[in-house]
Design a protein around this motif. Structure first.
Motif, PDB file in Angstrom:
ATOM      1  N   TYR A 318       1.080  -1.406   0.074  1.00  0.00           N
ATOM      2  CA  TYR A 318      -0.119  -0.014  -0.027  1.00  0.00           C
ATOM      3  C   TYR A 318       0.844   1.034  -0.110  1.00  0.00           C
ATOM      4  N   ARG A 319       1.969   1.155   0.888  1.00  0.00           N
ATOM      5  CA  ARG A 319       2.639   2.265   1.069  1.00  0.00           C
ATOM      6  C   ARG A 319       3.472   2.718  -0.355  1.00  0.00           C
ATOM      7  N   GLU A 320       3.988   1.670  -1.139  1.00  0.00           N
ATOM      8  CA  GLU A 320       4.597   1.811  -2.201  1.00  0.00           C
ATOM      9  C   GLU A 320       3.929   2.386  -3.389  1.00  0.00           C
ATOM     10  N   HIS A 321       2.499   1.991  -3.311  1.00  0.00           N
ATOM     11  CA  HIS A 321       1.827   2.485  -4.708  1.00  0.00           C
ATOM     12  C   HIS A 321       0.632   3.407  -4.280  1.00  0.00           C
ATOM     13  N   LEU A 322       0.669   3.939  -2.886  1.00  0.00           N
ATOM     14  CA  LEU A 322      -0.420   5.083  -2.382  1.00  0.00           C
ATOM     15  C   LEU A 322       0.224   6.259  -2.044  1.00  0.00           C
ATOM     16  N   GLU A 323       1.574   6.373  -2.221  1.00  0.00           N
ATOM     17  CA  GLU A 323       2.351   7.525  -1.941  1.00  0.00           C
ATOM     18  C   GLU A 323       2.554   7.559  -0.409  1.00  0.00           C
ATOM     19  N   GLU A 324       3.267   6.494  -0.151  1.00  0.00           N
ATOM     20  CA  GLU A 324       3.625   6.382   1.356  1.00  0.00           C
ATOM     21  C   GLU A 324       2.078   6.412   2.398  1.00  0.00           C
ATOM     22  N   ARG A 325       0.961   6.147   1.889  1.00  0.00           N
ATOM     23  CA  ARG A 325      -0.083   6.253   2.947  1.00  0.00           C
ATOM     24  C   ARG A 325      -0.330   4.926   3.485  1.00  0.00           C
ATOM     25  N   ASN A 326      -0.944   5.031   4.644  1.00  0.00           N
ATOM     26  CA  ASN A 326      -1.282   3.602   5.293  1.00  0.00           C
ATOM     27  C   ASN A 326      -2.617   3.492   5.407  1.00  0.00           C
ATOM     28  N   VAL A 327      -3.179   2.461   5.061  1.00  0.00           N
ATOM     29  CA  VAL A 327      -4.656   2.109   5.326  1.00  0.00           C
ATOM     30  C   VAL A 327      -5.187   2.269   6.460  1.00  0.00           C
ATOM     31  N   GLU A 328      -6.120   2.581   6.995  1.00  0.00           N
ATOM     32  CA  GLU A 328      -6.670   2.820   8.397  1.00  0.00           C
ATOM     33  C   GLU A 328      -7.833   2.064   8.599  1.00  0.00           C
ATOM     34  N   THR A 329      -8.274   1.497   7.580  1.00  0.00           N
ATOM     35  CA  THR A 329      -9.775   0.669   7.978  1.00  0.00           C
ATOM     36  C   THR A 329      -9.341  -0.788   7.441  1.00  0.00           C
ATOM     37  N   PHE A 330      -9.432  -1.603   8.236  1.00  0.00           N
ATOM     38  CA  PHE A 330      -9.387  -3.092   8.015  1.00  0.00           C
ATOM     39  C   PHE A 330     -10.467  -3.756   7.281  1.00  0.00           C
ATOM     40  N   ALA A 331     -10.385  -4.287   6.080  1.00  0.00           N
ATOM     41  CA  ALA A 331     -11.746  -4.841   5.385  1.00  0.00           C
ATOM     42  C   ALA A 331     -11.180  -5.932   4.779  1.00  0.00           C
ATOM     43  N   ARG A 332     -12.283  -6.723   4.389  1.00  0.00           N
ATOM     44  CA  ARG A 332     -11.960  -7.880   3.663  1.00  0.00           C
ATOM     45  C   ARG A 332     -13.186  -8.177   2.573  1.00  0.00           C
ATOM     46  N   ARG A 333     -13.388  -8.539   1.501  1.00  0.00           N
ATOM     47  CA  ARG A 333     -14.282  -9.035   0.781  1.00  0.00           C
ATOM     48  C   ARG A 333     -14.352 -10.422   1.229  1.00  0.00           C
ATOM     49  N   ARG A 334     -13.458 -11.293   1.229  1.00  0.00           N
ATOM     50  CA  ARG A 334     -13.534 -12.439   1.312  1.00  0.00           C
ATOM     51  C   ARG A 334     -13.477 -12.800   2.714  1.00  0.00           C
ATOM     52  N   PHE A 335     -14.093 -13.854   3.480  1.00  0.00           N
ATOM     53  CA  PHE A 335     -14.149 -14.146   4.826  1.00  0.00           C
ATOM     54  C   PHE A 335     -13.016 -14.074   5.510  1.00  0.00           C
ATOM     55  N   GLY A 336     -12.931 -13.423   6.322  1.00  0.00           N
ATOM     56  CA  GLY A 336     -11.712 -13.468   7.072  1.00  0.00           C
ATOM     57  C   GLY A 336     -11.760 -13.182   8.661  1.00  0.00           C
ATOM     58  N   LEU A 337     -13.114 -13.210   9.176  1.00  0.00           N
ATOM     59  CA  LEU A 337     -13.079 -12.671  10.429  1.00  0.00           C
ATOM     60  C   LEU A 337     -13.048 -13.820  11.691  1.00  0.00           C
ATOM     61  N   SER A 338     -12.346 -13.278  12.850  1.00  0.00           N
ATOM     62  CA  SER A 338     -12.302 -14.143  13.860  1.00  0.00           C
ATOM     63  C   SER A 338     -12.281 -13.293  15.038  1.00  0.00           C
ATOM     64  N   THR A 339     -12.127 -13.885  16.204  1.00  0.00           N
ATOM     65  CA  THR A 339     -12.064 -13.060  17.651  1.00  0.00           C
ATOM     66  C   THR A 339     -10.837 -11.936  17.749  1.00  0.00           C
ATOM     67  N   GLN A 340      -9.739 -12.502  17.011  1.00  0.00           N
ATOM     68  CA  GLN A 340      -8.485 -11.918  17.272  1.00  0.00           C
ATOM     69  C   GLN A 340      -8.353 -10.821  16.256  1.00  0.00           C
ATOM     70  N   VAL A 341      -9.404 -10.377  15.276  1.00  0.00           N
ATOM     71  CA  VAL A 341      -9.062  -9.646  14.207  1.00  0.00           C
ATOM     72  C   VAL A 341      -8.954  -8.163  14.677  1.00  0.00           C
ATOM     73  N   PRO A 342      -9.608  -7.774  15.925  1.00  0.00           N
ATOM     74  CA  PRO A 342      -9.362  -6.243  16.332  1.00  0.00           C
ATOM     75  C   PRO A 342      -8.076  -6.238  17.015  1.00  0.00           C
ATOM     76  N   GLN A 343      -7.745  -7.206  17.678  1.00  0.00           N
ATOM     77  CA  GLN A 343      -6.306  -7.210  18.387  1.00  0.00           C
ATOM     78  C   GLN A 343      -5.119  -7.116  17.126  1.00  0.00           C
ATOM     79  N   LEU A 344      -5.415  -8.023  16.156  1.00  0.00           N
ATOM     80  CA  LEU A 344      -4.349  -7.924  14.987  1.00  0.00           C
ATOM     81  C   LEU A 344      -4.305  -6.624  14.102  1.00  0.00           C
ATOM     82  N   ALA A 345      -5.497  -6.262  13.951  1.00  0.00           N
ATOM     83  CA  ALA A 345      -5.472  -5.066  13.354  1.00  0.00           C
ATOM     84  C   ALA A 345      -5.015  -3.835  14.211  1.00  0.00           C
ATOM     85  N   ARG A 346      -4.979  -3.884  15.356  1.00  0.00           N
ATOM     86  CA  ARG A 346      -4.427  -2.809  16.155  1.00  0.00           C
ATOM     87  C   ARG A 346      -3.131  -2.705  16.113  1.00  0.00           C
TER      88      ARG A 346
END
Length: 987
Positions: A318-346
């Motif tokens: 993301y940083r390479e192609h979006l001019e060093e921007r970080n993505v702020e919102t964690f999202a997936r189209r494909r299923f990837g939900l679990s109880t630990q996602v908030p901690q991982l994303a944080r």
């Protein structure tokens, strides 16, 4: 609050137009009467509304608003119920929704014909419908046939106005305000604009249009005077061709791209100009990118370090192609939900998240649009919970005002998310975006990131249990006819364990080297091409064959380097150096491992870490005690003065295999396991055999194969190993034919409370396999079936190494599942096989072959009375490298450790070397840990030398807290289930 300022579409000055001051009365208009006849007018559409009828309805309602038709009309088009329309009159166009003419009152068509009215039926093509009506009205002059792009674009704005008028009317009805629209003002502005368009005066037409849209905005504000939020999510995929971004970026209306990093990478490679335009739109504030991982892998079923790699690599791309921007919102189209996602994303710097999947799976759905999604450790993310409305379905457009009304009535912040691919999209969606360029009629179109910033942070938390989630991966893989939907995951786990073993041996080799030479070691001294990083990338991108080949070189390379450094450490040499082997343990748990010692004496006797040895077809097999993150030296030659390995620790008697803690009886009829029990126990804990389903039905019940033994033989009976092989056939009970062959190898080692089962499948019935490729994989499979006697036993599956109670019929876990009673715990070890299904109240099937699965070799195990099953899960996969030495044991001793953690519930998943730590404090080690018991833990992380400094940081490298150092230990407090990254400096 309003949308960002938009550039005018015409360079000519556009006067400020307000509908509040009406012009002087003008003579009554004359002309045609236009009316759309639609089903269920003013009522919420039925849930089973077809897309075809919805598209026809959209056409009927909006086509009559073309400016060439409005300029010839006596007033604005009317909308009437087709079941009860008003009487037809002369000079009238009545446009009925295609496919609904049978809903007209009896004789209505004849009545219309007699009255001189024209009754038409709409189709899905609005442009064709407009041309047909234009011909009937004689609207074939210059404005109608002009190829002026600006005039055509303005005409489409009028059509969007017609749709929006209808939707606002339905929204008002749903909100209980039936007469919210100022029809007089709307007619004045719209018809004046149409006349201007007909006369070629586009600036005036545009100004009148904007005034008309403002009238509709005011009507909505009577029902809901504050901002509602429309979130437009556009999906990107790496398979999309160049130009996929063109249409979504065409209009300056807020849009959010839900794109994993590989999709951005693909577009940057194919279409760099539009990626530049995307970056500029982000700068301008009307575009956002959400995502997180590099690719949408099966994260809930993969090792934790694989998820870390995905997020780490994704952030870099993301940083390479979006001019060093970080993505702020964690999202997936494909299923990837679990109880630990908030901690991982944080831990990876995300501030927000979306809690839904767009491709299936099971996850909890809340009524409110936003909440704080919380992990077991207490980490939380402000998250969008509302599942988006598909913007590529015509039927959903008719539901739009009713869904908007529901959120306006019920939610603190009215929110309607939309989702679609770049193409195709529904016609109503394009009209809504077109309308948004004129006025925020239905609410504020905003990016997802701005939505979180502009709305209040919720205070309610939302902490789902692990059983609230279930993946759709197996069914999806079967539908795509993937050749290895099951065995691929098991292989990934094995390769990832191999990568982490190499990472540890490399890190400790470099750490010892830095200590010995008094300066940071060169990480590329022994690996100039950085092959460790390359093999990790190969594993995570699915290049498993390349990764396996590279590991065959890297594992012995770095093990040899580490052993050399261990031999150089310490003071002095052993008084009587002897040739032998150094066995290395890359795990943070003490292990009793079975290894093969090349060229060792066949009669080795217990010494140091060596517990027992015996000659096998593969060489001298030895059972070795290894400290956590340590090593053990084993002699190559026998010391005749030492006592021989005691006999009887492992034995085979008939069909009963036994070691010091486990007794396994092989069933004479099936060749499966009749019973597994602890030594001295009178009741079996577990039984096992193999089953094939999908053979048809008898008496309304599915037929399940029977297992029949053909051969049983004991291969080894001690002193280190007892091993037996069995060959069985799976038989269709309906006709007695064999449908598969199963070759089994049962293995017990002295001192190891583990039953090892190697499985080889062959001769699978080709008709069954062909049917399985197109069948439901959860109903048509070949599986290892486990059975236990107590139907009240609790099942606990490991979720990120933590045992979690489960009541699911399909408890997914790639690591271990614990069958627990009041006094006993029996863990099933799967080695990366993630799919399991209950069969009744006390049986569980571990799926081996389903869909188009081509894998035929598998390995599973059983462990008794282990408090922390993750110990066995890690031990099952991780190698224990063996390096021959000429002069041993090392000066450090015949056994030793290089680092360890003193809390058994804390798992160490990664150890890496870094040439420099925070603030240029010198070389050090990076350690990843996870607490697995669900309770707060205070632990000491010890090393082979005293650290000078330590800090806990997130996985972006940002500091969290400095840690205390006490001698050779770093003191660390962990929250329940917390993931931690520690940097320890020794420089």
């Amino acid at each position: 609050m309003s949308t960002p300022e938009l550039e005018p579409t015409e360079s000519a000055a556009e006067p400020d137009v307000s509908p509040e001051t009406p012009p002087s009365p003008s003579p009554p208009r004359t002309g045609w009467t236009l009316a759309a006849l639609i089903p269920d007018d003013g009522k919420q559409p039925p849930a089973d509304l077809s897309d075809a009828r919805a598209q026809n309805t959209w056409c009927a309602v909006s086509a009559l608003w073309h400016p060439s038709l409005l300029a010839r009309a006596a007033g604005l088009p009317k909308i009437e119920p087709i079941q009860d329309p008003s009487g037809p009159t002369p000079r009238e166009i009545r446009l009925a929704v295609g496919g609904t003419l049978d809903l007209l009152p009896s004789g209505y068509r004849t009545q219309a014909e007699d009255a001189g009215a024209i009754l038409l039926e709409s189709g899905p093509d609005r442009d064709a419908m407009i041309r047909q009506i234009q011909e009937l009205l004689g609207a074939v002059g210059t404005p109608e046939t002009s190829d002026d792009a600006a005039m055509i674009d303005t005409a489409r704005d009028f059509l969007a106005l017609g749709l929006v008028h209808w939707l606002v009317r339905d929204l008002s009805i749903a909100m209980g305000h039936h007469d919210a629209i100022n029809e007089e003002a709307l007619a004045r502005e719209t018809l004046a604009g149409a006349d201007a368009w007909q006369n070629g005066d586009r600036p005036t037409a545009v100004n009148r249009l904007r005034a008309a849209f403002e009238v509709l905005t005011q009507a909505r504000e009577r029902s809901y005077p504050v901002d509602a939020y429309l979130l437009d999510l556009c999906l990107l995929d790496p398979a999309l061709p160049a130009g996929a971004l063109a249409a979504p970026l065409e209009s300056r209306v807020a849009i959010t791209f839900l794109a994993q990093a590989d999709a951005i990478e693909s577009q940057a490679r194919q279409d760099p100009e539009r990626i530049a335009a995307l970056c500029q739109a982000i700068t301008d504030g009307w575009v956002d990118v959400v995502g997180g991982a590099y690719s949408e892998a099966e994260d809930p079923l993969l090792p934790l370090e694989s998820t870390f790699w995905q997020l780490r690599r994704g952030g870099a791309v993301y940083r390479e192609h979006l001019e060093e921007r970080n993505v702020e919102t964690f999202a997936r189209r494909r299923f990837g939900l679990s109880t630990q996602v908030p901690q991982l994303a944080r831990r990876f710097g995300f501030r927000f998240a979306v809690h839904f999947a767009l491709d299936g799976g099971k996850f909890p759905i809340r009524s409110e649009p936003k909440r704080l999604w919380e992990s077991p450790d207490g980490s939380n993310l402000e998250s969008l919970l509302r599942v988006p409305m598909p913007a590529d379905r015509p039927s959903r457009g008719l539901m739009f005002p009713w869904l908007l009304a529901a959120t306006m009535r019920n939610d603190h912040v009215a929110t309607v998310p939309l989702v679609h691919w770049p193409a195709p999209v529904a016609s109503w969606y394009l009209d809504l975006r077109r309308a948004a360029t004129h006025s925020p009629v239905f609410g504020r179109w905003t990016t997802l990131n701005d939505y979180f910033h502009l709305t209040d942070r919720p205070y309610e938390t939302f902490r789902p249990q692990p059983d609230a989630y279930a993946t759709p991966y197996l069914a999806q893989s079967a539908a795509r006819h993937e050749p290895e939907p099951i065995s691929r995951l098991a292989r990934h786990h094995r390769l990832r364990a191999g990568v982490e073993a190499v990472q540890w041996t490399r890190a400790l080799a470099l750490a010892l080297s830095s200590t010995l030479q008094g300066a940071p070691a060169d990480p590329h001294e022994h690996d100039p091409a950085d092959d460790v990083a390359a093999v990790e990338n190969a594993v995570e991108t699915g290049k498993h064959a390349d990764a396996a080949t590279a590991l065959e070189t890297l594992e012995p390379l770095w093990a040899k380097v580490l052993v050399g450094k261990i031999g150089s450490a310490g003071s002095g040499t052993h008084p009587k150096p002897r040739p032998g082997y150094l066995v290395v343990n890359p795990l943070g748990v003490a292990r009793r491992v079975a290894v093969v010692l090349p060229d060792a004496a066949a009669d080795l006797r217990p010494e140091g870490g060596l517990r027992a040895a015996q000659l096998t077809d593969d060489g001298v097999a030895a059972v070795v005690d290894l400290p956590a993150f340590g090593f053990a030296w084993i002699p190559r030659e026998c010391d005749p003065e030492r006592p021989a390995s005691p006999l009887g620790n492992v034995s085979a008697s008939g069909r009963v295999l036994k070691n010091e803690s486990i007794e396994v009886e092989i069933d004479d009829e099936s060749g499966g396991i009749r019973s597994i029990m602890g030594v001295g126990e009178s009741t079996a804990r577990l039984g096992q055999q193999f089953v094939m389903t999908g053979l048809g039905e008898a008496d309304g019940k599915p037929i399940v194969s029977r297992m029949k033994r053909e051969r049983f033989e004991v291969e080894y009976a001690g002193p280190a190993l007892v091993q037996a092989v069995a060959t069985s056939r799976l038989v269709d009970p309906a006709d007695g034919r064999a449908v598969a062959r199963v070759d089994l190898r049962y293995r017990l080692w002295t001192g190891r409370p583990v039953v090892e089962i190697d499985v080889s499948l062959s001769d699978i019935d080709p008709n069954w396999a062909a049917n399985a490729a197109g069948a439901d994989p959860w109903k048509h499979y070949l599986a290892c079936r486990w059975a236990w006697p107590d139907s009240s036993a609790m099942l606990r599956r490991t979720v990120f190494f933590t045992p979690e109670l489960t009541e699911l019929d399909r408890p997914e876990t790639p690591d271990a599942l614990d069958v627990s009673t009041r006094r006993q715990r029996t863990a099933l070890i799967f080695g990366g096989l993630p799919y399991h299904q209950k069969a009744g109240g006390r049986m569980l099937d571990t799926l081996l072959v389903a869909g188009s699965e081509a894998g035929r070799n598998f390995r599973v195990g059983v462990v008794l009375d282990l408090e922390h099953p993750f110990h066995a899960a890690q031990d099952w996969l991780a190698p224990a490298p063996v390096v021959a030495t000429d002069d041993g044991p090392p000066a450090m001793g015949d056994r030793g450790w290089l680092m360890n953690v003193d809390h058994k519930a804390v798992a160490i998943t990664h150890v890496g070397f870094t040439p420099t730590t925070f603030d240029d404090r010198g070389w050090g080690l990076v350690v990843h840990l996870v607490e697995t018991s669900g309770q707060a833990a205070r632990c000491r992380l010890r090393f082979f030398r005293n650290p000078t400094w330590a800090r806990q940081c997130d996985f972006q490298g940002e500091a969290v807290v400095d840690l205390n150092v006490d001698g050779d230990a770093v003191l660390l407090d962990l929250m329940p289930n917390e993931l931690a990254r520690i940097e320890v400096s020794f420089g």
